[in-house]
Design an enzyme around this catalytic site. Structure first.
Site, PDB file in Angstrom:
ATOM      1  N   HIS A   1       0.849  -1.199   0.000  1.00 42.91           N
ATOM      2  CA  HIS A   1       0.000   0.000   0.000  1.00 42.91           C
ATOM      3  C   HIS A   1       0.882   1.245   0.000  1.00 42.91           C
ATOM      4  O   HIS A   1       1.844   1.331   0.760  1.00 42.91           O
ATOM      5  CB  HIS A   1      -0.910   0.011   1.227  1.00 42.91           C
ATOM      6  CG  HIS A   1      -1.676   1.293   1.398  1.00 42.91           C
ATOM      7  ND1 HIS A   1      -1.559   2.094   2.509  1.00 42.91           N
ATOM      8  CD2 HIS A   1      -2.546   1.921   0.571  1.00 42.91           C
ATOM      9  CE1 HIS A   1      -2.328   3.160   2.367  1.00 42.91           C
ATOM     10  NE2 HIS A   1      -2.940   3.073   1.198  1.00 42.91           N
ATOM     11  N   SER A   2       0.557   2.199  -0.853  1.00 37.44           N
ATOM     12  CA  SER A   2       1.261   3.481  -0.904  1.00 37.44           C
ATOM     13  C   SER A   2       2.759   3.253  -1.121  1.00 37.44           C
ATOM     14  O   SER A   2       3.158   2.559  -2.044  1.00 37.44           O
ATOM     15  CB  SER A   2       0.971   4.279   0.373  1.00 37.44           C
ATOM     16  OG  SER A   2       1.490   5.579   0.308  1.00 37.44           O
TER      17      SER A   2
END
Length: 935
Positions: A173-174
């Site tokens: 994520h990210s």
């Protein structure tokens, strides 16, 4: 009077610019579609089992940990770490928690329970201590190396097991997705350890805020390796999912993977285009959006090889599965090699349909039917066949038959794989020319019990269902709009949006549907289809209704791509549709161009603000030479900060870099590439953008000066009420006490964090303008009692005015030149403080990171501003105790006054994509000021 009018006009103009910036921020932060994601819930209490790491690894990375997710009985069974599943590693992003793995882990567990644990996944998660890696890049390499160690630990847990895995699937994520990609840049990393990588809202192209060199260097290394070593990445399948317009932290354009012609195993999609999700997500909800998580878990289970019980080794199958679940879903369960022919069995009635258009409603039908459409009679008149089915099950429903002499077909080609799933229907478009051997199309209607659905088919000629809608041009500012009327007799229309190809274009599409009767109809589906990237958006609307669709692009049209964006209207046949597009300028706000610039380039605003302040600072030094007085910040900003002083030179350099001879000279001088040229190559830049950003920077700089002046007066008033100020005294620039202070802060910078020393000297400097202002005002008030009544009245008027210019004008008539000199110094200190504030803000992330990790290490390593901080401390300690009297007589003043202009040009040329360079230009300018105080 004229001066006051000019000041009022300037205030109104810069106020309007600041208002536009605020409106643009509002458009980005608040004006987006509602959250259409469902929350993911755990059925049992989630547990996180900490995995014991080797002592050497734990000692080298004390702040990081590895966990295994579990819940309920599964958590109890895995406490002994006798794992038999498929390992998946979750990497959190900027300030992310390892507990964000729970949505993936819980749904995967429920899916495994449904198939009696024939296959199941073990979800691991890394605790990065919620580090701010999007703002401070010094720990990215450390995180990457730790993940490598975690992969080796995870695979050891399966050693000796039947069907032991040889690789780990990763979900990042990210910034966690970027760390996963960086694994491939490690010298001792074996690429075969990763076969599948899924990233969620990861800024792959460039950092959102390039605040330090370590961050930009990390990006450069990862993306260069990704492009140059694409041949070595063919066994790695990568999927990047962007959040769409709801994600204002990472715009979707940054989340598209850089691709080369040799790299065909990477896929980038926007969540609004993902089948069965069709929803934009914000930066955090993308990890728990139920619709998106379900698509991910379904893909994971379809990727399992029955022989190895692990993720398949076949890269083609991996890409097929990802395309099936994330790009085009045919409303069928995935099959790697579907059968070419299917037997049409069952005691179904065969009905021949010879009409070119056909609809059929089904409700509680006990007998199945086959509807056959002979193609021979339609091939001359029509080129395409369109069919739709509102029954959203996963069974086959449309077939192609090759029996030329019979209307009954026992064996047929399953054309259901050509279909596409939409929110309320599944549709298929067949180009008859592509199926020359087919004699019939067969639609299957199975028996239904209580289900109600409709089917429809129509033949049409290519071009007859396509209309063109001119889009308002980028520079038309909404002064024109376009409208078309569709008297619908068909089931499908394609509206081509001409000249819609730039990221700065944005407009509203209005669709009004009017129907002849009030009978119940299926909802209409409107899809905005962007052919060069997977960023479609789908809107479902009742009929009749009025629908508004926001049309914006995440990715500009590539140069070699001539395809046109389309609005696909899946309509009702007896309704009329009116489609119009209106620029946002015409509908709502002063200029849509402004809002798109804020969306795509807000991160570069600090460069333009500091550039304006630096130009103003140079103008104040120039007036000090010509008049002996330091001009007011706001007046000098209006006079000096002009875009024509900096923009033309940068545009000329960018133009000349298009010639090989100039590029060779440029590279021979070891000069970096101009940021505007890089952005232009990414289709994210044109000259007007820089001009507007410069004006925005001027407006923000103007009001920041007003803010500093107002704050100065407020603090001074508070000081006057608490204590009597001391008399202004001239002191030496360098004293033993000040030297000790500089050495102390230098030690602090070297042993802890450079941003700490910068922040301390900043707080110390804050009191200098307040002290000068209070002393000047107090002296001014004290001398007020010795003047005549007329002078008392004049000075009383000055005291009630809010501008520092009023005090300056009054003090010029006083016999004592000390106060007048103090006012000049005060104005110079306020400007320097304004510049220094932005230096502190740009270095603040590393300070926050250091404070957050203080319990693990007192010294920030690496420190992006350690050496710069020592120089800044020395400079500000001298400037803090300086006055304009020393500067006036300096031989270097002319050089110091001229330097801010070329420095501003260089700042805009090389600082837009490298914000960490901004303090260097400011520091050099202030260093010349220090030399003026000494020489």
């Amino acid at each position: 009077t004229w001066a006051r009018r000019g000041a009022m006009v300037a205030a109104l103009f810069y106020g309007a610019l600041a208002a536009l910036v605020l409106l643009g921020a509002r458009d980005v932060l608040f004006l987006y579609e509602e959250n259409r994601c469902s929350m993911t819930y755990m059925y049992e209490y989630p547990e996180y089992l900490k995995i014991k790491l080797p002592k050497k690894t734990a000692r080298r990375y004390p702040a990081y940990e590895l966990y295994l997710y579990g819940e309920g009985n599964y958590a109890e069974e895995t406490k002994n770490l006798l794992l038999t599943g498929i390992p998946v590693l979750f990497l959190p992003g900027n300030a992310g928690s390892y507990k964000q793995v729970r949505s993936l882990g819980s749904i995967a567990l429920r899916k495994a329970e449904d198939i009696d644990f024939k296959y199941h996944f073990n979800f691991f998660s890394v605790n990065f201590n919620e580090e701010l890696v999007a703002l401070y890049g010094g720990s990215l390499q450390r995180q990457t190396k730790f993940v490598h160690e975690c992969i080796k630990v995870i695979l050891k847990l399966y050693r000796g097991r039947e069907f032991a895995p040889t690789s780990v699937a990763i979900v990042g994520h990210s910034m966690g997705g970027l760390v996963a990609r960086a694994l491939l840049t490690l010298k001792n990393f074996k690429p075969e350890l990763i076969k599948l990588l899924i990233t969620q809202a990861t800024p792959h192209v460039a950092p959102v805020m390039p605040l330090d060199k370590y961050l930009t260097d990390f990006y450069t290394a990862v993306n260069n390796h990704w492009i140059l070593k694409a041949q070595d990445l063919r066994n790695l399948t990568t999927l990047s999912v962007a959040g769409g317009f709801r994600d204002y932290q990472v715009r979707s354009g940054l989340a598209f993977l850089p691709r080369s012609s040799q790299h065909d195993s990477a896929l980038s999609v926007v969540s609004s285009a993902v089948p069965r999700a069709w929803a934009s997500t914000d930066h955090l909800s993308i990890v728990w959006c139920k619709e998106l998580i379900l698509a991910t878990i379904r893909a994971f289970f379809d990727l399992i090889d029955e022989n190895t019980r692990q993720i398949t080794e076949d890269p083609k199958k991996r890409m097929s599965v990802l395309n099936h679940h994330f790009v085009r879903h045919p409303a069928k369960i995935f099959e790697e090699n579907p059968e070419a022919f299917t037997e049409l069995t069952g005691a179904f009635m065969w009905i021949t349909v010879k009409a070119s258009k056909w609809t059929y409603s089904v409700y509680n039908v006990s007998d199945g039917k086959y509807f056959t459409f002979p193609l021979a009679s339609h091939r001359k008149s029509y080129s395409h066949l369109y069919c739709e089915n509102s029954m959203l099950d996963t069974s086959s429903w449309i077939y192609g038959c090759m029996n030329n002499n019979s209307s009954i077909c026992l064996e047929a080609t399953d054309l259901s794989w050509r279909a596409e799933l939409l929110p309320t229907t599944k549709v298929v478009i067949l180009k008859l020319q592509d199926y020359p051997s087919l004699s019939h199309i067969v639609i299957q209607v199975p028996p239904t019990a209580g289900n109600k659905y409709t089917l429809g088919c129509e033949f049409f000629k290519d071009g007859s269902r396509t209309v063109q809608l001119p889009v308002t041009h980028l520079f038309s500012f909404g002064l024109s709009s376009s409208k078309i009327l569709l008297n619908s007799t068909g089931l499908l229309y394609n509206v081509q949006l001409q000249h819609f190809n730039q990221i700065y274009q944005a407009f509203k599409i209005y669709i009004e549907s009017h129907c002849q009767s009030l009978k119940e109809r299926k909802p209409s589906v409107y899809r905005l289809h962007i052919p060069w990237s997977h960023e479609d958006s789908i809107t479902v609307a009742k009929v009749p209704s009025s629908t508004e669709i926001s049309a914006k692009l995440h990715i500009a049209q590539p140069e070699n791509d001539s395809r046109v964006p389309e609005l696909n209207i899946y309509s009702s046949s007896d309704c009329q549709y009116e489609v119009s597009n209106i620029n946002l300028f015409y509908s709502y706000y002063p200029s849509v161009l402004v809002f798109q610039i804020i969306r795509f380039h807000a991160g570069a605003l600090p460069v333009y603000i500091v550039s304006n302040i630096l130009l103003t600072y140079g103008g104040q030094l120039s007036t000090l030479i010509s008049t002996g007085q330091c001009s007011d910040f706001s007046l000098e900003l209006v006079r000096t900060a002009k875009p024509y002083k900096v923009e033309p030179l940068i545009s000329i350099v960018v133009f000349l870099q298009g010639f090989n001879w100039f590029r060779e000279i440029w590279e021979s001088l070891s000069l970096p590439e101009v940021d505007a040229a890089v952005l232009s190559s990414q289709d994210a830049w044109f000259p007007l953008v820089s001009l507007i950003l410069f004006l925005f920077g001027t407006g923000i700089a103007y009001w920041s000066g007003v803010f500093f002046s107002t704050s100065l007066r407020l603090f001074s008033s508070l000081w006057l009420t608490l204590m009597r100020p001391t008399v202004l005294q001239k002191d030496k620039l360098i004293t033993p006490r000040r030297l000790c202070g500089v050495l102390s802060l230098a030690v602090v910078s070297w042993t802890t964090c450079g941003a700490v020393a910068v922040f301390i000297i900043y707080l110390q400097y804050l009191f200098k303008p307040v002290h000068v202002f209070v002393t000047s005002v107090f002296y001014f008030q004290d001398s007020d009692h010795s003047k005549e009544t007329s002078q008392n009245s004049s000075i009383h008027t000055v005291k009630n005015q809010s501008s520092m210019d009023s005090i300056s004008e009054a003090t010029q008539s006083l016999p004592n030149s000390t106060t007048a000199e103090a006012i000049n110094s005060l104005k110079m200190h306020v400007t320097i403080l304004n510049l220094f504030t932005w230096i502190v803000l740009l270095n603040l992330p590393s300070l926050i990171y250091w404070l957050k990790n203080l319990r693990y290490n007192v010294r920030l390593d690496p420190d992006p501003c350690r050496s710069t901080a020592i120089i800044i401390v020395c400079i500000l300690e001298i400037l803090m105790n300086s006055s304009t009297s020393e500067v006036k007589s300096s031989k270097l003043l002319k050089m110091a006054a001229k330097a801010p202009l070329p420095l501003s040009v260089a700042m805009l040329a090389f600082g837009r994509m490298h914000l960490y360079k901004v303090p260097h230009f400011v520091t050099f300018s202030l260093l010349l000021h220090v030399l003026c105080c000494i020489v």
